[in-house]
Write a protein that holds these residues in place. Sequence first.
Motif, PDB file in Angstrom:
ATOM      1  N   GLY A   1      36.878  41.219  41.569  1.00 50.30           N
ATOM      2  CA  GLY A   1      37.129  42.073  40.418  1.00 50.30           C
ATOM      3  C   GLY A   1      38.604  42.268  40.151  1.00 50.30           C
ATOM      4  N   ARG A   2      39.441  41.402  40.695  1.00 51.19           N
ATOM      5  CA  ARG A   2      40.872  41.420  40.415  1.00 51.19           C
ATOM      6  C   ARG A   2      41.395  39.988  40.525  1.00 51.19           C
ATOM      7  N   PRO A   3      42.603  39.691  40.029  1.00 52.89           N
ATOM      8  CA  PRO A   3      43.083  38.302  40.020  1.00 52.89           C
ATOM      9  C   PRO A   3      43.257  37.740  41.423  1.00 52.89           C
ATOM     10  N   ALA A   4      42.967  36.447  41.542  1.00 47.06           N
ATOM     11  CA  ALA A   4      43.082  35.768  42.834  1.00 47.06           C
ATOM     12  C   ALA A   4      43.524  34.332  42.621  1.00 47.06           C
ATOM     13  N   VAL A   5      44.305  33.817  43.566  1.00 45.81           N
ATOM     14  CA  VAL A   5      44.738  32.418  43.584  1.00 45.81           C
ATOM     15  C   VAL A   5      44.221  31.778  44.860  1.00 45.81           C
TER      16      VAL A   5
ATOM     17  N   HIS B   1      34.447  34.704  47.691  1.00 42.87           N
ATOM     18  CA  HIS B   1      35.226  35.935  47.876  1.00 42.87           C
ATOM     19  C   HIS B   1      36.047  36.244  46.635  1.00 42.87           C
ATOM     20  N   ALA B   2      36.732  35.246  46.106  1.00 44.54           N
ATOM     21  CA  ALA B   2      37.598  35.470  44.944  1.00 44.54           C
ATOM     22  C   ALA B   2      36.791  35.921  43.732  1.00 44.54           C
ATOM     23  N   LEU B   3      35.625  35.306  43.517  1.00 45.29           N
ATOM     24  CA  LEU B   3      34.801  35.673  42.365  1.00 45.29           C
ATOM     25  C   LEU B   3      34.216  37.070  42.491  1.00 45.29           C
ATOM     26  N   SER B   4      34.126  37.592  43.690  1.00 43.37           N
ATOM     27  CA  SER B   4      33.535  38.918  43.897  1.00 43.37           C
ATOM     28  C   SER B   4      34.546  40.051  43.829  1.00 43.37           C
TER      29      SER B   4
ATOM     30  N   GLU C   1      52.389  38.033  37.355  1.00 48.82           N
ATOM     31  CA  GLU C   1      52.710  39.449  37.169  1.00 48.82           C
ATOM     32  C   GLU C   1      51.873  40.035  36.037  1.00 48.82           C
ATOM     33  N   THR C   2      51.658  39.277  34.967  1.00 45.27           N
ATOM     34  CA  THR C   2      50.816  39.746  33.868  1.00 45.27           C
ATOM     35  C   THR C   2      49.385  39.964  34.346  1.00 45.27           C
ATOM     36  N   ALA C   3      48.875  39.005  35.141  1.00 46.89           N
ATOM     37  CA  ALA C   3      47.514  39.136  35.672  1.00 46.89           C
ATOM     38  C   ALA C   3      47.376  40.403  36.504  1.00 46.89           C
ATOM     39  N   ARG C   4      48.394  40.689  37.350  1.00 43.54           N
ATOM     40  CA  ARG C   4      48.329  41.889  38.182  1.00 43.54           C
ATOM     41  C   ARG C   4      48.482  43.149  37.337  1.00 43.54           C
ATOM     42  N   ARG C   5      49.473  43.161  36.452  1.00 36.24           N
ATOM     43  CA  ARG C   5      49.737  44.360  35.642  1.00 36.24           C
ATOM     44  C   ARG C   5      48.543  44.734  34.779  1.00 36.24           C
ATOM     45  N   ARG C   6      47.908  43.711  34.181  1.00 41.90           N
ATOM     46  CA  ARG C   6      46.763  43.956  33.317  1.00 41.90           C
ATOM     47  C   ARG C   6      45.436  43.953  34.085  1.00 41.90           C
ATOM     48  N   ASN C   7      45.508  43.643  35.380  1.00 45.25           N
ATOM     49  CA  ASN C   7      44.306  43.486  36.210  1.00 45.25           C
ATOM     50  C   ASN C   7      43.292  42.572  35.529  1.00 45.25           C
ATOM     51  N   ILE C   8      43.728  41.356  35.258  1.00 43.42           N
ATOM     52  CA  ILE C   8      42.861  40.340  34.649  1.00 43.42           C
ATOM     53  C   ILE C   8      42.223  39.559  35.788  1.00 43.42           C
ATOM     54  N   PRO C   9      40.936  39.750  36.058  1.00 44.55           N
ATOM     55  CA  PRO C   9      40.312  39.163  37.256  1.00 44.55           C
ATOM     56  C   PRO C   9      39.981  37.682  37.103  1.00 44.55           C
ATOM     57  N   LEU C  10      41.005  36.896  36.948  1.00 55.59           N
ATOM     58  CA  LEU C  10      40.887  35.450  36.846  1.00 55.59           C
ATOM     59  C   LEU C  10      40.975  34.829  38.240  1.00 55.59           C
ATOM     60  N   VAL C  11      40.144  33.827  38.499  1.00 53.82           N
ATOM     61  CA  VAL C  11      40.234  33.055  39.738  1.00 53.82           C
ATOM     62  C   VAL C  11      40.915  31.724  39.415  1.00 53.82           C
ATOM     63  N   THR C  12      42.085  31.505  40.013  1.00 58.01           N
ATOM     64  CA  THR C  12      42.845  30.283  39.779  1.00 58.01           C
ATOM     65  C   THR C  12      42.785  29.405  41.018  1.00 58.01           C
ATOM     66  N   VAL C  13      42.276  28.189  40.838  1.00 59.65           N
ATOM     67  CA  VAL C  13      42.175  27.219  41.927  1.00 59.65           C
ATOM     68  C   VAL C  13      43.277  26.178  41.731  1.00 59.65           C
TER      69      VAL C  13
ATOM     70  N   ALA D   1      36.656  37.245  27.046  1.00 57.42           N
ATOM     71  CA  ALA D   1      35.296  37.307  27.592  1.00 57.42           C
ATOM     72  C   ALA D   1      35.320  38.055  28.925  1.00 57.42           C
ATOM     73  N   PRO D   2      35.625  39.352  28.904  1.00 57.47           N
ATOM     74  CA  PRO D   2      35.801  40.090  30.163  1.00 57.47           C
ATOM     75  C   PRO D   2      34.536  40.152  31.010  1.00 57.47           C
ATOM     76  N   GLU D   3      33.383  39.965  30.376  1.00 52.95           N
ATOM     77  CA  GLU D   3      32.117  40.050  31.115  1.00 52.95           C
ATOM     78  C   GLU D   3      31.751  38.737  31.796  1.00 52.95           C
ATOM     79  N   ARG D   4      32.515  37.662  31.549  1.00 55.15           N
ATOM     80  CA  ARG D   4      32.186  36.355  32.105  1.00 55.15           C
ATOM     81  C   ARG D   4      33.187  35.973  33.199  1.00 55.15           C
ATOM     82  N   PRO D   5      32.707  35.376  34.305  1.00 58.60           N
ATOM     83  CA  PRO D   5      33.632  34.862  35.315  1.00 58.60           C
ATOM     84  C   PRO D   5      34.422  33.680  34.744  1.00 58.60           C
ATOM     85  N   VAL D   6      35.728  33.679  34.961  1.00 55.71           N
ATOM     86  CA  VAL D   6      36.585  32.598  34.475  1.00 55.71           C
ATOM     87  C   VAL D   6      37.317  31.985  35.659  1.00 55.71           C
TER      88      VAL D   6
END
Length: 556
Positions: free
Chosen positions: A535-539, A530-533, A456-468, A434-439
């Motif tokens: 467009g790239r992975p964040a922890v 900030h993390a949700l805005s 590393e997978t998140a960065r390599r693929r640029n999967i903009p997931l926010v992990t809390v 669901a690339p169009e939805r915030p996760v």
Amino acid sequence: MGDRIDGARYMAETLHRQGVSHVFFIDAIMRRTLVELEALGIERVLAHSEKSAVYMADGYARVTGRPGVCMAQSVGAANLAAGLQDAYLHRTPLIAMTGRKPPMFRHRNAYQELDHAPLYASVTKYHAEVETAEQLPFLLPQAFREATEGTPRPVHLDLAGLQAEIIETGTVEQDPLEPHHTQLPARRSPPSGSEIEAAAAALARARQPVIVAGGGAMVSRAQDAVRRFAEALQIPVATSTGGRGILPTDHELHVGCVGLYSAPHANRILHEADLVIFLGCHTGDQVTCNWTIPGQATPIVQIDVDGSEIGRNYPAAVGVLGDPALAMEALLAACGGQEPRAAWAGEVRARVAAWRESMAEAMASEASPIRVERLCHEITKALPENGVLVADTGYSTIWAATLIDLPHPGQTFLRAAGSLGWSFPAALGAKCGAPERPVVCFTGDGAFYYHLSELETARRRNIPLVTVVNNNSAFGQGLVNIRNIYGGRPGNQDEIIRFGPTDFAAVARSFGVEGIRVEDPSEIAGALSHALSLGRPAVIDVVTDAEPRAPEPWTL
């Protein structure tokens, strides 16, 4: 006769026709097929462990409703099987594919070779050995049928060749069949009129009914049907953790999760019900507090697509075999003359409101280390209207299921069925689907340690997931239990239950991922925004207090 193509091309074209957009894998497996997949536009997500690949496919399948595909070579088959447990328990449609050595290598002490069938027996509903490419037109479509029909669950194809190369290099007649079994539900079976009449009669006798919606109701996409039914008859709606989201959590008829992962008011309401309608819910020990709430004497209506589940744990249940959404619509029509249970609904509404009020102080706490109640409250406010929340098992699910609200119909809740560490790779898979939805992934530090390499997978693929990360440097759920076992006995309790401290924001940055450390509760909202805005992975590493207890269920 059609043209003959090699097995690799056939598998790639079949996956493409079935609507698969991503596959998740560990090298070295099906390399020829992976090359063909690229030409067809299917994304190939290389993970860092077989379990991660499965969990990614699981998250992808749950958020899309389409079968997820994961794969590993022969020596990774045992690890892949271990990852399927959560998908099997949650009833997720997955296609797991492994290589295996050819027949003349088997039972001869071949290097790195085990018998795969026993490994997959308890975590799949279907297992087949593919000896030749000519079997593919029969077995690959059958895998999709098995994964999606009835109760969805993982299936396994064991392909000849260490990397499945025997199947890939063999030839097969091209199969022009139209795609089937691409989406859940695979088909909608209407309930019988006589069973609906029996359920309506049972409901007519009830003054305090409650619906308990499970994962099957979500698979059926029964949200609108449940809402119309509940509103028309003023019947409160509770859920399993897998059914959370069947109604917006601020709906006046929403009770919350019931069972062992619930707030106290929910089980009390269920215990007082004089009829329970289990809708797409498998009535396991967790959702029923070991089959005590509701009690065996409570009248039950059980609606399920799988007839073998009806009456499994409540033998006297009035059974309705059929699609949950269609069954709700039919039952509403059959109950057209019944009076709404307005008084009962009002009483339930007051209890839910009282529970929310009792938690208000903790959810507004300015304490440091941060209280998890405050963290949950901030996630509620920050999660977008179309957001996906992915929670790990144990306390992460309890906190999320009781204190993170999902007030918008477009929000989705996914949770681990019991596998610690599932949420982070599953959330990556969900974001792929669901690339169009915030996760947003909500995990404890104990769970996050499992699959840190997937940063590393998140960065390599640029999967903009926010992990809390709820970072309390402990397995917080077990603290009280360990203390109780020790009693007054001297010893090192921390050795069993505590670890860290670790700065996961710094760890994330070392992987090239945005890392934000939060130690003051006033900073949570800004960090989430900030993390949700980005467009790239964040922890977001939130330093919390391990001492506060998650809500405890009321039990008999």
